[in-house]
Write a protein that holds these residues in place. Sequence first.
Motif, mmCIF file in Angstrom:
data_model
loop_
_atom_site.group_PDB
_atom_site.id
_atom_site.type_symbol
_atom_site.label_atom_id
_atom_site.label_comp_id
_atom_site.label_asym_id
_atom_site.label_seq_id
_atom_site.Cartn_x
_atom_site.Cartn_y
_atom_site.Cartn_z
ATOM 1 N N ARG A 142 0.885 -1.056 0.001
ATOM 2 C CA ARG A 142 -0.156 -0.179 0.084
ATOM 3 C C ARG A 142 0.850 1.174 0.165
ATOM 4 O O ARG A 142 0.028 2.185 -0.388
ATOM 5 C CB ARG A 142 -0.979 -0.115 1.240
ATOM 6 N N GLU A 191 1.151 -0.926 5.970
ATOM 7 C CA GLU A 191 0.451 0.084 6.116
ATOM 8 C C GLU A 191 1.044 1.415 6.282
ATOM 9 O O GLU A 191 1.928 1.558 7.264
ATOM 10 C CB GLU A 191 -0.652 -0.105 7.081
ATOM 11 N N LEU A 215 -7.590 4.892 0.064
ATOM 12 C CA LEU A 215 -7.236 5.290 -1.325
ATOM 13 C C LEU A 215 -8.264 5.380 -2.280
ATOM 14 O O LEU A 215 -9.549 5.317 -2.158
ATOM 15 C CB LEU A 215 -6.428 4.048 -1.720
#
Length: 358
Positions: A142, A191, A215
């Motif tokens: 991510r 994360e 996102l």
Amino acid sequence: MGGKRKKSESEAEEVQFVENSNGDDTNKKTKKKMEILPSMIKNKEKRSAVHAKLKREKKLEKRKKAKAREADEKRALELGEEPPAKKIPRTIENTRELDETVCMPDDEELFAGNDADEFSSILKHGVTPKILITTCRFNSTRGPAFVSELLSVIPNAHYYKRGTYDLKKIVEYAKKKEFTSVVVVHTNRREPDALLIMSLPDGPTAHFKLSKLVLRKDIKNHGNPTSHEPELVMTNFTTRLGHRIGRIIQSLFPQEPNFKGRRVVTFHNQRDFIFVRHHRYIFESKGSQQTDSKGKTVKDDKGEKASQQKMIARLQECGPRFTLKLLSMQHGTFDTKGGEYEWVHKPEMDTSRRRFFL
């Protein structure tokens, strides 16, 4: 005879004392009954019934007050008087603790310092911002997704892979290539959890905790941003520290927004949490039926229902959406060992819910 009278009088006084004591006991019992809360009732059905009754009474009382307030306003308008002032609800924001560092509009010292600080060359349109974005050494899935969306939010931003390079070497490289800021995205457990913003060449450095990241792909009915330079909205940065944080964020963006692109990036500070949002304006024309003063639809010469076009403006979120909280503000570029700090957040500072620093 005298002895019998004395006995009867003493007996009467005892009976009266007992009655008074019993009366006090009954008053105490009624008070106790009045003070019983629903949470003190063990029976679930009785507890829910008492709770519903109290809630209903509270709602009726609130409705009565609202009707009385509306009647007072109507009466004042009929008599041509000023309506009663509306009560302002108590919130954590309007009851915050007094802070000596809150900036006033007529603070000449503050505006004089703005002309000589580290961001004045960018904010006065003397230098065009050029941003280097990188990640921590141990990156996650991510992390790059968040970086790619940051590149679409911040104009003239360039991504460089971190690799095994030390942060000091990256800062030296950025200075040689005339970058104005370095942004480091830190990740933990796959994360992104922190953001580091370094203003070049001489700092300062702001370290933020990053949370609540959403996102673009996870936002319902999201829009795709264009390449136009966005308009920047900064709200509620009221203290000296907040003013400084606002300027370091402003230095990431060009100061000449292209309004044709209808892009807006918002940094809203509330209770020391900075909410970051990215939107675009959408203007739509919507048809509606014409009505007269009585509420009936108006028809044209052909007998068809007449319609009128209204221009409606709405916002479409482009993403990403996240929240920042300031952890530290450091002089110069990032230095964990010998760096001097302007401000550091410590657990001892969180003694009151009504104490804010930005």
